[in-house]
Every structure is written in C-alpha cells, then in structure tokens.
Design an enzyme around this catalytic site. Structure first.
Site, PDB file in Angstrom:
ATOM      1  N   ASP A  56       8.534  -8.322   9.990  1.00  0.00           N
ATOM      2  CA  ASP A  56       9.806  -8.431   9.272  1.00  0.00           C
ATOM      3  C   ASP A  56       9.976  -9.793   8.602  1.00  0.00           C
ATOM      4  OD1 ASP A  56      10.046  -9.504  11.909  1.00  0.00           O
ATOM      5  OD2 ASP A  56      12.226  -9.419  11.773  1.00  0.00           O
ATOM      6  N   HIS A  57       8.964 -10.656   8.754  1.00  0.00           N
ATOM      7  CA  HIS A  57       8.980 -11.965   8.091  1.00  0.00           C
ATOM      8  C   HIS A  57       7.887 -12.095   7.034  1.00  0.00           C
ATOM      9  CE1 HIS A  57      11.827 -14.028  10.909  1.00  0.00           C
ATOM     10  NE2 HIS A  57      11.537 -12.921  11.581  1.00  0.00           N
ATOM     11  N   HIS A 175      18.156 -14.095  11.403  1.00  0.00           N
ATOM     12  CA  HIS A 175      18.830 -12.865  11.813  1.00  0.00           C
ATOM     13  C   HIS A 175      20.320 -13.092  12.015  1.00  0.00           C
ATOM     14  CE1 HIS A 175      15.266 -10.326  12.586  1.00  0.00           C
ATOM     15  NE2 HIS A 175      14.680 -11.465  12.942  1.00  0.00           N
TER      16      HIS A 175
END
Length: 264
Positions: A56-57, A175
């Site tokens: 997700d990065h 996040h």
C-alpha cells in the site's frame, strides 16, 4: 512549498509535496489518485519517495514512473530504503541513514532517518528547513506502527529519533488512524488533559471530513503513549492491567504495543 493529501484505499494518505509546478510523491501505493491530483493541480512529477516495502506504499510506483515520464523527466527518480531494495522494484536511488535527498526543482532538501521496527529497513524523510517529516508507518498521530519485522527495542530507538526533532515539526504519517489511536491513549492515560483536548479537536476535524494529519512532534510528545511509555501514569495503567511485571522503557513500550494490538 505545499503538501497535498491524496487519499487512497480505505485510510491511506499519499503525500504530494509541491511548489505549484513540480511535485514529489511519498509512498504512492496507488498510481491513479496521484495521477489525478497531478493533473488537477497542473503539477509535473519530479521524484518518488518510498519509506518501506509494503504494497500500500509502493504499489503505484511502476505505473507512475512510466506515465509521468516527460521530455523534462525521461526517468523519474525513485528514492527508497537501501535495506529493502531487494523487496521494492523500481528504486533508482537507494538511501540510508544520514543520506541527503536534494530535489532542486522544488527546491527541497531532505535527510534520511533509518527507523526500523514496522519493517527492518523502514526510513523517514526529514526536511529540516521546512519542518516536515514523512514517516510512513513508524510514527502515527497518537500511535505507532505494528512490529511486523522489527523488535520493541528497535522501535523504541526509532521513535526516540523522531521525538528528538523540533517540536514544531509537522508529522505526515501514512494512515488516518488518529481517533482509534487516541481512544487507546485515553484508556492508558485517562487523566491527560491535553490528550482529552486533542480528542475533541481531532473528532471535530473528522466530523467535517478533514484529515487529522499532519500533527506535530510537540503534540505527539504530549499525547502519544508510545512516546510516553515511561510516564508514571502509563506505567501504573500497565501494571494495573497485569501487563507489566519488569519495568523499563522497552518493556513498557512492548506491553503498550501488545495491548494496542488487541484493543477495541
């Protein structure tokens, strides 16, 4: 210099650092929202900055590097942790502790800080002149990352590095976990008045649909239990909950992290 939050997935923030013409993106887990933000704001991508190897990065790196190419930037520079180069495809500039990342088109000068714990090669980028910190999943607003690869001792050292930065440093984590983090913080330090005030302020932001990020290092020192693990009130909460038998900074941090892992 401005920093634009680009929401992605359920709760990620991809950060666009820009000067109105050129931009660098931090942790682009998804290329689509970044490309849309670049187009909407009339920005040219000059660099990609990665903090660690989780999908997700880094998931949008290949597409961004390909689609953002131009005559001015035929090859987009991709900075990432040297210790995780084997796990991240596309890094062109591996960096480690103390390395400098200079982006003259913005202009922006960043220093690399190694912060293992969440992953073993995790890094953060600090722009001292602008007072900006991009810390991925190491330090969160009101919390810290889970220990997927590192040890409690490593994370304690990593958080101490970040906590030593100037208090007005803006903390851009990856996040939107703030309210759940602060609810846990209130459970372990219920008499912290500054924490109570922060919860009210941050909830108001969420009610307005606004991000709670960035926070500041100074605010984290006052309200983040993972930077306050040796405070007597927190130690007592851990002892009262039967979670701490041997006192020490690493032991207190580890007990907090384990408690947070199961807290609802």
């Amino acid at each position: 210099m401005d920093v634009l939050a680009v929401p992605a997935f359920n709760d990620n923030y991809l950060w666009l650092i820009h000067n109105g013409r050129y931009a660098a993106v931090v942790d682009p887990g998804d290329a689509g929202p970044v490309l849309a933000a670049l187009k909407e704001n009339g920005l040219t991508l000059a660099a990609i900055l990665l903090t660690h190897h989780h999908a997700d990065h880094v998931g949008g790196v290949a597409e961004l590097a390909e689609r953002a190419r131009s005559a001015e930037f035929p090859a987009i520079a991709v900075y990432g942790p040297a210790r995780e180069r084997a796990k991240i495809a596309g890094i062109t500039q591996p960096v480690a502790e103390g390395d400098r990342v200079n982006l003259p088109r913005l202009p922006l000068d960043l220093t690399v800080i190694e912060v293992p714990g969440h992953t073993l090669g995790h890094i953060a980028y600090h722009a001292a002149g602008e007072g900006l910190l991009f810390c991925g999943d190491t330090l969160f607003a009101g919390g810290c990352g889970r220990l997927f690869e590192g040890t409690p001792a490593q994370m304690v050292d990593s958080l101490a590095k970040l906590a030593s930065l100037p208090g007005d440093t803006k903390v851009y984590c990856a996040h939107e976990y703030t309210m759940s983090n602060l609810k846990f913080a209130a459970a372990v330090e219920p008499d912290n008045g500054e924490l109570a005030a922060r919860m009210t302020e941050e909830q108001a932001k969420r009610d307005r649909g606004q991000p709670t990020v960035p926070s500041t290092i100074g605010l984290e020192r006052k309200t983040n239990p993972f930077l306050r693990a040796t405070q007597p009130t927190i130690v007592k909460s851990l002892q009262d909950a039967g979670r701490l038998q041997t006192f020490g900074e690493v032991e207190s941090f580890a007990a907090l992290r384990e408690w947070k892992n199961t807290y609802k």
